[in-house]
Design an enzyme around this catalytic site. Sequence first.
Site, PDB file in Angstrom:
ATOM      1  N   SER A   1      -2.512   8.586 -76.896  1.00  0.00           N
ATOM      2  CA  SER A   1      -2.043   9.964 -77.103  1.00  0.00           C
ATOM      3  C   SER A   1      -1.389  10.585 -75.866  1.00  0.00           C
ATOM      4  O   SER A   1      -1.863  11.596 -75.341  1.00  0.00           O
ATOM      5  CB  SER A   1      -3.208  10.824 -77.565  1.00  0.00           C
TER       6      SER A   1
ATOM      7  N   ARG B   1       5.253  10.066 -68.981  1.00  0.00           N
ATOM      8  CA  ARG B   1       4.476  10.648 -67.870  1.00  0.00           C
ATOM      9  C   ARG B   1       3.070  10.898 -68.392  1.00  0.00           C
ATOM     10  O   ARG B   1       2.860  11.077 -69.594  1.00  0.00           O
ATOM     11  CB  ARG B   1       5.090  11.974 -67.402  1.00  0.00           C
TER      12      ARG B   1
ATOM     13  N   ASP C   1      -1.567  10.296 -81.458  1.00  0.00           N
ATOM     14  CA  ASP C   1      -2.599  10.908 -82.312  1.00  0.00           C
ATOM     15  C   ASP C   1      -1.991  11.819 -83.382  1.00  0.00           C
ATOM     16  O   ASP C   1      -2.511  11.914 -84.504  1.00  0.00           O
ATOM     17  CB  ASP C   1      -3.674  11.651 -81.488  1.00  0.00           C
TER      18      ASP C   1
HETATM   19  C1  GLC Z   1      -0.602  15.656 -74.970  1.00  0.00           C
HETATM   20  C2  GLC Z   1       0.044  14.281 -75.090  1.00  0.00           C
HETATM   21  C3  GLC Z   1       0.422  14.000 -76.526  1.00  0.00           C
HETATM   22  C4  GLC Z   1      -0.760  14.207 -77.453  1.00  0.00           C
HETATM   23  C5  GLC Z   1      -1.357  15.590 -77.243  1.00  0.00           C
HETATM   24  C6  GLC Z   1      -2.589  15.821 -78.087  1.00  0.00           C
HETATM   25  O1  GLC Z   1       0.345  16.607 -75.297  1.00  0.00           O
HETATM   26  O2  GLC Z   1       1.183  14.220 -74.268  1.00  0.00           O
HETATM   27  O3  GLC Z   1       0.918  12.676 -76.657  1.00  0.00           O
HETATM   28  O4  GLC Z   1      -0.346  14.074 -78.777  1.00  0.00           O
HETATM   29  O5  GLC Z   1      -1.695  15.766 -75.891  1.00  0.00           O
HETATM   30  O6  GLC Z   1      -3.590  14.880 -77.809  1.00  0.00           O
END
Ligand code: GLC
Length: 505
Positions: free
Chosen positions: A158, A173, A211
Amino acid sequence: MVGLGPRRQPSRKGSMADVPKDLLREIRHLEELFTIDTAKLKAITEHFVSELTKGLTEEGGSIPMNPTWCMGFPNGYETGTFLALDMGGTNLRVCEVILPEEKGEFDIIQSKYRMPEELKTGTADELWGYIADCLQQFIEYHHEGEELDQLPLGFTFSYPASQDYIDHGVLQRWTKGFDIDGVEGKDVVPPFEEALKERGVPIRLTALINDTTGTLIASAYTDTEVKIGCIFGTGCNAAYMENCGSIPKLAHMNLPPDTLMAINCEWGAFDNEHVILPRTPYDVVIDKESPRPGQQAFEKMIAGLYLGELFRLVLVDLHDNKEIHIFEGQDIGTLRKPYSLDASFLSAVEDDPFENLSETHDLLASKLSLRATKPELELCRRLAELIGTRAARLSACGVAAICKKKDYKTAHVGADGSVFNKYPHFKARGAQALREIFDWEPKKGGKSARDPVEIVAAEDGSGVGAALIAALTIKRVQEGQLAGIKNADAMLKGTKAEKKPEEQV
Ligand code: GLC
């Protein structure tokens, strides 16, 4: 009060009558800083729509809008046995998901492993090694002594990853406070697979997913009205289905324009250039002190990771710099520690049912060794409401923007994450903001009346969703639809899916 959304439930009256004038002045000032009125919600939403569109172009914008190669919704009849791995901020979860013949059904067994705090700032080898060890343990425990085919795995990672292929992803990043050297800008899959190979773990990575994409797919599996998947947790983000014809940056792939592609928006990056969001001086400090200043501007105003920190920064400022000097004469040493308060602290303050805020009083005493006066408690309560309300209202702008971009008149939005599930009034405040943005008439028919766009609790995205995406991917490969598949043979090799149907027992 206009634009503040629903006030707290009338569990207590929250009278400010006994709050001295100078403290009241500070409260009013905080209200001005943190309140987002209807007009501003609308302006943010409009700008959001254009930024979503920009992110899909060749030149791009600040919102990454990552194509995921998850192409289309499940039909409910997906079948098979899959592993799902979720690398979250606090836990690592491993699941075995069985999708049976029955429409929309699933069985799941799972184990959780703690993500040691040191791993988040350790080395890449330690991270992948730890994850591979957990997977190995899981398989040894649940399949002791069995002769196994390679098990297909949906890996929920995620963080923003740009994906040329569904089973690969280059980390753009780190977000959410992670800071592991040598991973940004690189494909995360090869070192992960290497760690599995070293240990001889019989797993084939089928899909690397976000996610939000998992949440979208899992929720759509059981509710066909679901068009958007959102996470409001440690981070904040959304995914939705776009038509390939509306994704100019994929034009070179010559995909049929009506084919669907899930887009992981990574909307946490909205307004990184600071043109529309009403940032307070406290938001500026959060950004400056974070491991990645200038990134995730929207997320830093909404996500669970930052809500407690915002609250803490305001209290420290009111102690040090303002005439009122809250907690005067007390040692605020514990409060000075960055990130010492999390969103659950704010939840507890907002949930305090007592007129005299005695639970808040005790919480400040036990967590921060502070003795708060009644007016100071009123301030804490109002501040928590302001921060929590702002987060919910800003979140609604993102949801509204996707609906406007896609011209959805009605939709269900599957949402998950600790803030959505646990923060008091988050859902009601978000729903109220949507009503203001879309000028929906007040609901007739009382409580049972539905809004055209509703944010609802999602199905398990990183378990069932990841398994479904792995299933959809394997099906697609078997049918010879190979867009976004690096090596079709390698993907099926050694798995059940490689065998002819009669051998697949
Ligand atoms: C951050 C991450 C993203 C993820 C979100 C929720 O924004 O960069 O990829 O979906 O958190 O977990």
